[in-house]
Design a protein around this motif. Structure first.
Motif, short mmCIF file in Angstrom:
data_model
loop_
_atom_site.label_atom_id
_atom_site.label_comp_id
_atom_site.label_asym_id
_atom_site.label_seq_id
_atom_site.Cartn_x
_atom_site.Cartn_y
_atom_site.Cartn_z
N ASP A 1 -33.54 -26.66 21.90
CA ASP A 1 -34.93 -26.47 22.31
C ASP A 1 -35.60 -27.71 22.88
N ARG A 2 -35.20 -28.88 22.41
CA ARG A 2 -35.90 -30.11 22.80
C ARG A 2 -35.13 -30.94 23.82
N THR A 3 -33.81 -30.82 23.83
CA THR A 3 -33.01 -31.55 24.82
C THR A 3 -32.06 -30.57 25.51
N PRO A 4 -32.59 -29.55 26.19
CA PRO A 4 -31.73 -28.51 26.77
C PRO A 4 -30.74 -29.04 27.80
N ALA A 5 -31.02 -30.20 28.40
CA ALA A 5 -30.06 -30.78 29.34
C ALA A 5 -28.73 -31.11 28.66
N LEU A 6 -28.78 -31.24 27.34
CA LEU A 6 -27.57 -31.60 26.58
C LEU A 6 -27.02 -30.42 25.78
N ALA A 7 -27.65 -29.25 25.91
CA ALA A 7 -27.30 -28.12 25.05
C ALA A 7 -25.97 -27.47 25.39
N GLY A 8 -25.35 -27.88 26.49
CA GLY A 8 -24.05 -27.34 26.84
C GLY A 8 -22.99 -27.61 25.78
N ILE A 9 -23.23 -28.61 24.93
CA ILE A 9 -22.27 -28.91 23.87
C ILE A 9 -22.10 -27.74 22.90
N TYR B 1 -26.54 -38.05 19.47
CA TYR B 1 -26.17 -37.37 20.71
C TYR B 1 -27.42 -36.96 21.49
N ASN B 2 -28.39 -36.39 20.81
CA ASN B 2 -29.59 -35.89 21.48
C ASN B 2 -30.40 -36.99 22.15
N PHE B 3 -30.36 -38.20 21.58
CA PHE B 3 -31.20 -39.28 22.10
C PHE B 3 -30.45 -40.21 23.05
N PRO C 1 -29.81 -40.99 27.13
CA PRO C 1 -30.87 -41.04 28.15
C PRO C 1 -31.36 -39.69 28.66
N ALA C 2 -30.46 -38.74 28.90
CA ALA C 2 -30.91 -37.44 29.42
C ALA C 2 -31.79 -36.72 28.41
N GLY C 3 -31.49 -36.86 27.13
CA GLY C 3 -32.32 -36.24 26.10
C GLY C 3 -33.65 -36.93 25.95
N VAL C 4 -33.64 -38.25 25.98
CA VAL C 4 -34.89 -39.01 25.87
C VAL C 4 -35.84 -38.64 27.00
N ALA C 5 -35.28 -38.46 28.21
CA ALA C 5 -36.12 -38.11 29.36
C ALA C 5 -36.83 -36.78 29.14
N GLN C 6 -36.17 -35.83 28.46
CA GLN C 6 -36.81 -34.54 28.22
C GLN C 6 -37.80 -34.61 27.06
N VAL C 7 -37.44 -35.30 26.01
CA VAL C 7 -38.33 -35.39 24.85
C VAL C 7 -39.65 -36.07 25.23
N PHE C 8 -39.55 -37.09 26.08
CA PHE C 8 -40.74 -37.88 26.42
C PHE C 8 -41.19 -37.65 27.86
#
Length: 313
Positions: free
Chosen positions: A194-202, A111-113, A115-122
């Motif tokens: 902490d690392r993919t806050p764009a997805l933390a709404g889950i 789930y974290n990885f 596209p929206a999460g990848v954009a934040q991690v990298f």
């Protein structure tokens, strides 16, 4: 007892599991930052090929896999008020931790990885760095497919609801005090928050989980100091492995002690590690290895999750 040296990198979820246990047990430790992807030449000098993160070094003893590292830290700091294995829930704590480190972790990270999460991690990293990471993790999976994002989201939501059910009426998963299950369940959720806050709404649909995460985060990371990989190698080259405990040899493979063997994870990161089998107890294996940079080291693995076989002639 020699100093605790953790080989890790900041965004590693499994390293966060151990960093938080350092805080829970109020331990001092040294931080060696390693690469996120292969090659990892300094780490390989210590482990002989094991490349999953983190690795714990104590003198010339190298501990692989967080399940074993948890046991080692419990032995070092066994105080009743910070035990990872409360007597009343010892068995179920280990079982829940194993589920969290496998099933929960797999769903959460798939789930974290997206596209929206990848954009934040990298964020800010060149495209080739992202491509190298994807290729590295694909190799670690050994060709196994990654869970699709939609399936991961549905599974992750179900798992979060189950964690919320466990937390109903109590501060931690199995009672009034945290145990190894809490630390294992926390780290993939930490990555989401902490690392993919764009997805933390889950996480918002399970306020019990959010409250528990805040309690877990408050433990902090203990007291750490920076150490270079070169200095860590100097430590191991000047050290002698600790004497092995007189545990009973448990032979499940028909392989006597002193045999050249190969140990590998049974899934994800299956690089083989070869050495002389020094111990095979109920819970762990120990190999003796010699490296031109590190000298003689003892490399320790848990039995659960790892395979053992004779090395090729």
């Amino acid at each position: 007892m020699s100093d605790l040296i953790l080989h890790h990198y900041p965004t590693s979820p499994f390293a966060e599991k151990i960093r938080l246990i350092f805080g829970f047990k109020q331990l001092a430790w040294h931080s060696v930052i390693i690469p996120m992807i292969m090659p990892k030449p300094d780490l390989t000098a210590l482990t002989g090929g094991y490349r999953r993160t983190p690795v714990l070094q104590i003198g010339a003893d190298i501990y692989c896999d967080t399940a074993l590292i948890c046991d080692v830290l419990e032995h070092i700091a066994p105080q009743p008020n910070t035990t990872l294995y409360p007597e009343a829930v010892k068995g179920v704590a280990r079982i829940v931790a194993q589920w969290a480190d496998s099933a929960l972790f797999t769903a959460a990270m798939a789930y974290n990885f997206q596209p929206a999460g990848v954009a934040q991690v990298f964020a800010g990293a060149p495209a080739e760095a992202v491509q190298a990471f994807v290729a590295d993790r694909g190799a670690m999976r050994g060709g196994a497919p990654r869970m699709a994002a939609a399936d991961a989201a549905a599974t992750y939501k179900s798992y979060l609801r189950r964690l919320a059910n466990m937390l109903h009426g109590q501060d931690f998963l199995l009672g009034a005090q945290p145990c190894v299950a809490d630390f294992a369940a926390y780290h993939p959720l930490w990555f989401t928050q902490d690392r993919t806050p764009a997805l933390a709404g889950i996480l918002d649909a399970t306020p019990e989980v959010l409250g528990w995460m805040a309690r877990m985060k408050a433990f902090g990371h203990g007291t750490s100091g920076k150490l270079s990989a070169t200095d860590a190698l100097h430590v191991v080259s000047r050290s002698t492995p600790a004497p092995l405990q007189a545990d009973v040899f448990q032979d499940e493979h028909g392989i006597p002690l002193g045999t050249r063997v190969v140990i590998a994870a049974d899934h994800f990161g299956q690089e083989p590690i070869e050495g002389e089998l020094l111990a095979a107890t109920r819970t762990r294996y120990t190999l003796r290895r010699t490296d031109e940079r590190a000298g003689t080291v003892h490399v320790h693995f848990p039995r659960v999750g790892f395979t053992l076989k004779k090395a090729a002639p």
